[in-house]
Design a protein around this motif. Structure first.
Motif, mmCIF file in Angstrom:
data_model
loop_
_atom_site.group_PDB
_atom_site.id
_atom_site.type_symbol
_atom_site.label_atom_id
_atom_site.label_comp_id
_atom_site.label_asym_id
_atom_site.label_seq_id
_atom_site.Cartn_x
_atom_site.Cartn_y
_atom_site.Cartn_z
ATOM 1 N N SER A 114 0.834 -1.155 0.162
ATOM 2 C CA SER A 114 -0.057 0.004 -0.148
ATOM 3 C C SER A 114 0.846 1.320 0.010
ATOM 4 O O SER A 114 0.710 2.276 -0.759
ATOM 5 C CB SER A 114 -0.882 0.078 1.104
ATOM 6 N N ASN A 115 1.977 1.183 0.913
ATOM 7 C CA ASN A 115 2.826 2.609 0.867
ATOM 8 C C ASN A 115 3.449 2.641 -0.455
ATOM 9 O O ASN A 115 3.611 3.784 -0.942
ATOM 10 C CB ASN A 115 3.979 2.155 2.057
ATOM 11 N N LEU A 116 3.830 1.425 -1.300
ATOM 12 C CA LEU A 116 4.547 1.674 -2.425
ATOM 13 C C LEU A 116 3.535 2.278 -3.582
ATOM 14 O O LEU A 116 3.975 2.879 -4.516
ATOM 15 C CB LEU A 116 4.933 0.156 -2.925
ATOM 16 N N ILE A 117 2.494 1.650 -3.487
ATOM 17 C CA ILE A 117 1.535 2.379 -4.500
ATOM 18 C C ILE A 117 1.176 3.753 -4.181
ATOM 19 O O ILE A 117 0.906 4.415 -5.136
ATOM 20 C CB ILE A 117 0.151 1.489 -4.187
ATOM 21 N N GLU A 118 1.155 4.206 -2.907
ATOM 22 C CA GLU A 118 0.795 5.602 -2.630
ATOM 23 C C GLU A 118 1.886 6.332 -3.335
ATOM 24 O O GLU A 118 1.703 7.471 -3.902
ATOM 25 C CB GLU A 118 0.681 5.758 -1.166
ATOM 26 N N LYS A 119 3.191 5.865 -3.234
ATOM 27 C CA LYS A 119 4.212 6.644 -3.720
ATOM 28 C C LYS A 119 4.166 6.577 -5.351
ATOM 29 O O LYS A 119 4.499 7.428 -5.864
ATOM 30 C CB LYS A 119 5.538 5.799 -3.169
ATOM 31 N N PHE A 120 3.757 5.354 -5.756
ATOM 32 C CA PHE A 120 3.611 5.237 -7.131
ATOM 33 C C PHE A 120 2.453 6.386 -7.696
ATOM 34 O O PHE A 120 2.831 6.969 -8.678
ATOM 35 C CB PHE A 120 2.991 3.872 -7.727
ATOM 36 N N LYS A 121 1.512 6.336 -6.866
ATOM 37 C CA LYS A 121 0.281 7.294 -7.414
ATOM 38 C C LYS A 121 0.964 8.889 -7.540
ATOM 39 O O LYS A 121 0.654 9.485 -8.475
ATOM 40 C CB LYS A 121 -0.839 7.384 -6.658
ATOM 41 N N ARG A 122 1.602 9.190 -6.541
ATOM 42 C CA ARG A 122 2.324 10.427 -6.485
ATOM 43 C C ARG A 122 3.210 10.747 -7.640
ATOM 44 O O ARG A 122 3.281 11.730 -8.440
ATOM 45 C CB ARG A 122 3.048 10.751 -5.187
ATOM 46 N N HIS A 123 4.233 9.811 -7.969
ATOM 47 C CA HIS A 123 5.135 10.119 -9.064
ATOM 48 C C HIS A 123 4.474 9.773 -10.406
ATOM 49 O O HIS A 123 4.917 10.517 -11.278
ATOM 50 C CB HIS A 123 6.271 9.008 -8.702
ATOM 51 N N ASN A 124 3.476 8.869 -10.328
ATOM 52 C CA ASN A 124 2.869 8.743 -11.644
ATOM 53 C C ASN A 124 2.188 9.999 -12.103
ATOM 54 O O ASN A 124 2.078 10.436 -13.363
ATOM 55 C CB ASN A 124 2.025 7.523 -11.672
ATOM 56 N N ALA A 125 1.611 10.768 -11.048
ATOM 57 C CA ALA A 125 0.637 12.182 -11.769
ATOM 58 C C ALA A 125 1.722 13.032 -12.028
ATOM 59 O O ALA A 125 1.453 13.840 -12.922
ATOM 60 C CB ALA A 125 0.150 12.379 -10.242
ATOM 61 N N VAL A 126 2.847 13.229 -11.377
ATOM 62 C CA VAL A 126 3.981 14.211 -11.819
ATOM 63 C C VAL A 126 4.202 13.937 -13.192
ATOM 64 O O VAL A 126 4.399 14.686 -14.037
ATOM 65 C CB VAL A 126 5.007 14.001 -10.833
ATOM 66 N N LEU A 127 4.494 12.550 -13.561
ATOM 67 C CA LEU A 127 4.963 12.137 -14.978
ATOM 68 C C LEU A 127 4.106 12.365 -15.845
ATOM 69 O O LEU A 127 4.263 12.852 -17.058
ATOM 70 C CB LEU A 127 5.406 10.633 -14.857
ATOM 71 N N LYS A 128 2.732 11.956 -15.474
ATOM 72 C CA LYS A 128 1.632 11.995 -16.559
ATOM 73 C C LYS A 128 1.421 13.549 -16.841
ATOM 74 O O LYS A 128 1.210 14.049 -17.899
ATOM 75 C CB LYS A 128 0.383 11.458 -16.007
ATOM 76 N N ASN A 129 1.692 14.459 -15.790
ATOM 77 C CA ASN A 129 1.285 15.723 -16.228
ATOM 78 C C ASN A 129 2.347 16.450 -17.058
ATOM 79 O O ASN A 129 2.047 17.236 -17.988
ATOM 80 C CB ASN A 129 1.376 16.501 -14.670
ATOM 81 N N SER A 130 3.647 15.826 -17.040
ATOM 82 C CA SER A 130 4.468 16.314 -17.887
ATOM 83 C C SER A 130 4.319 15.809 -19.238
ATOM 84 O O SER A 130 4.668 16.528 -20.308
ATOM 85 C CB SER A 130 6.080 16.221 -17.167
ATOM 86 N N LEU A 131 4.090 14.583 -19.138
ATOM 87 C CA LEU A 131 3.638 14.259 -20.541
ATOM 88 C C LEU A 131 2.723 14.693 -21.214
ATOM 89 O O LEU A 131 2.747 14.794 -22.640
ATOM 90 C CB LEU A 131 3.466 12.659 -20.395
ATOM 91 N N ARG A 132 1.621 15.052 -20.634
ATOM 92 C CA ARG A 132 0.412 15.903 -21.271
ATOM 93 C C ARG A 132 0.782 17.243 -21.653
ATOM 94 O O ARG A 132 0.441 17.553 -22.500
ATOM 95 C CB ARG A 132 -0.694 15.829 -20.270
ATOM 96 N N TYR A 133 1.782 17.809 -20.941
ATOM 97 C CA TYR A 133 2.259 19.156 -21.402
ATOM 98 C C TYR A 133 3.030 19.145 -22.540
ATOM 99 O O TYR A 133 3.129 20.279 -23.203
ATOM 100 C CB TYR A 133 2.957 19.762 -20.127
ATOM 101 N N LEU A 134 3.643 18.197 -22.883
ATOM 102 C CA LEU A 134 4.659 17.987 -24.180
ATOM 103 C C LEU A 134 3.990 18.530 -25.490
ATOM 104 O O LEU A 134 4.515 19.261 -25.951
ATOM 105 C CB LEU A 134 5.414 16.639 -24.464
ATOM 106 N N PRO A 135 2.900 17.889 -25.853
ATOM 107 C CA PRO A 135 2.110 18.347 -26.954
ATOM 108 C C PRO A 135 1.882 19.947 -27.132
ATOM 109 O O PRO A 135 2.042 20.607 -27.876
ATOM 110 C CB PRO A 135 1.028 17.539 -27.308
#
Length: 326
Positions: A114-135
């Motif tokens: 559960s702790n690893l997944i919570e960490k994944f959710k935070r980092h994945n949100a940051v990554l997806k935000n940057s990927l969505r900004y590229l186009p």
């Protein structure tokens, strides 16, 4: 004599009741196996494995972008502890198993995941935000370059646009295949764009800096996110449940063997008790027959005695007495 007879009868009755009580106890022990409880435990283990597999699958879906939210991740995270409580209660009544230790181990593993997944959710949100900004920033830079080229035909718009397009293309490839070779290419192209900041207009420079910053974020987050997903997948919840299932099955086999021995003991006890009851019945029948015979003889003798007493009590006839010769 009568008191002694009643005492013997009472002793026989108590013995029979004790024998029946022993038989009932053995029958209950033999028939009270834990087949249903074992099936319930194995079913709960299966449900936990299914929930854990769904949890991991939801993480992978979010990782590759097939899932847009984390609702399912949160729901599964709440379901597993509840199922674990049910498993702990079921294991508490299962013989020969350390229910508390098993529950603690699984609880620790679920908490770690559960702790690893919570960490994944935070980092994945940051990554997806940057990927969505590229186009978006890519189109903004292209529009700015076209505007500057229209105002100044000598501007280096085509070269800069190609560099930006190539950088965005490499970043998207790296997001799909986070290899070191692609990471090096992205880093090199990003540094090349950073070195060209001096030749850019203020409006173009702001957008280029935003692009470079988001590329740096993607480079730092993507490899860490891949390692995080691997750690989530390697949390040995399923392995611990498989080991627990094997232990329960082994205990069930041992219990079946023990139940067979108990059935043999019950059978021997039942045969011995039946033989004793038959013996008691035969002895009792013999005594009843003998008692009836004695009663019949006593009645016959009583009738004979009554008959003799009646004959002696009848007076003799005087006429017959006078006619008798002197």
């Amino acid at each position: 004599m009568k008191a002694q007879t009643y005492g013997k009868g009472l002793a026989v009755l108590l013995f029979m009741l004790a024998a029946l009580a022993g038989f009932a106890y053995l029958y209950k022990q033999n028939s009270g196996n834990n087949d249903n409880k074992q099936e319930h435990i194995l079913g709960t283990i299966y449900n936990m494995k299914q929930a854990d597999a769904s949890w991991t699958a939801d993480v992978l879906k979010a990782y590759v972008g097939l899932s847009k939210d984390y609702d399912t991740l949160g729901a599964t995270g709440k379901e597993l502890p509840q199922t674990l409580n049910q498993l702990g209660l079921a294991l508490g009544g299962f013989p020969g198993h350390e229910a508390q230790q098993t529950s603690q181990d699984l609880e620790r593993l679920i908490k770690d995941k559960s702790n690893l997944i919570e960490k994944f959710k935070r980092h994945n949100a940051v990554l997806k935000n940057s990927l969505r900004y590229l186009p978006t920033v890519q189109m903004e830079i292209a529009a700015q370059l076209m505007q500057e080229k229209g105002a100044d035909p000598k501007a280096r718009g085509n070269d800069q646009k190609e560099a930006v397009d190539q950088l965005v293309s490499l970043v998207l490839q790296y997001n799909l295949f986070p290899e070191e070779r692609l990471a090096a290419s992205v880093q090199l192209q990003n540094e090349s764009l950073r070195l060209s900041f001096g030749s850019m207009s203020p409006a173009l420079l702001e957008r280029a800096r935003n692009l470079v910053r988001h590329v740096d974020v993607i480079l730092s987050e993507r490899i860490g996110l891949a390692m995080l997903v691997q750690k989530i997948n390697e949390v040995p919840i399923a392995e611990r449940l498989d080991a627990l299932s094997a232990e329960i099955n082994k205990a069930g086999v041992t219990q079946v063997n023990g139940a067979g021995e108990q059935r043999n003991i019950l059978l021997m006890y039942g045969v011995a008790m039946l033989a004793i009851f038959i013996l008691i019945g035969v002895i009792t029948t013999q005594r009843i027959v003998k008692l009836k015979e004695m009663t019949r003889n006593a009645r016959t003798r009583l009738v004979q005695l009554e008959r003799k007493l009646a004959e002696k009590s009848v007076p003799k006839d005087p006429a017959k007495t006078s006619m008798a010769p002197s």
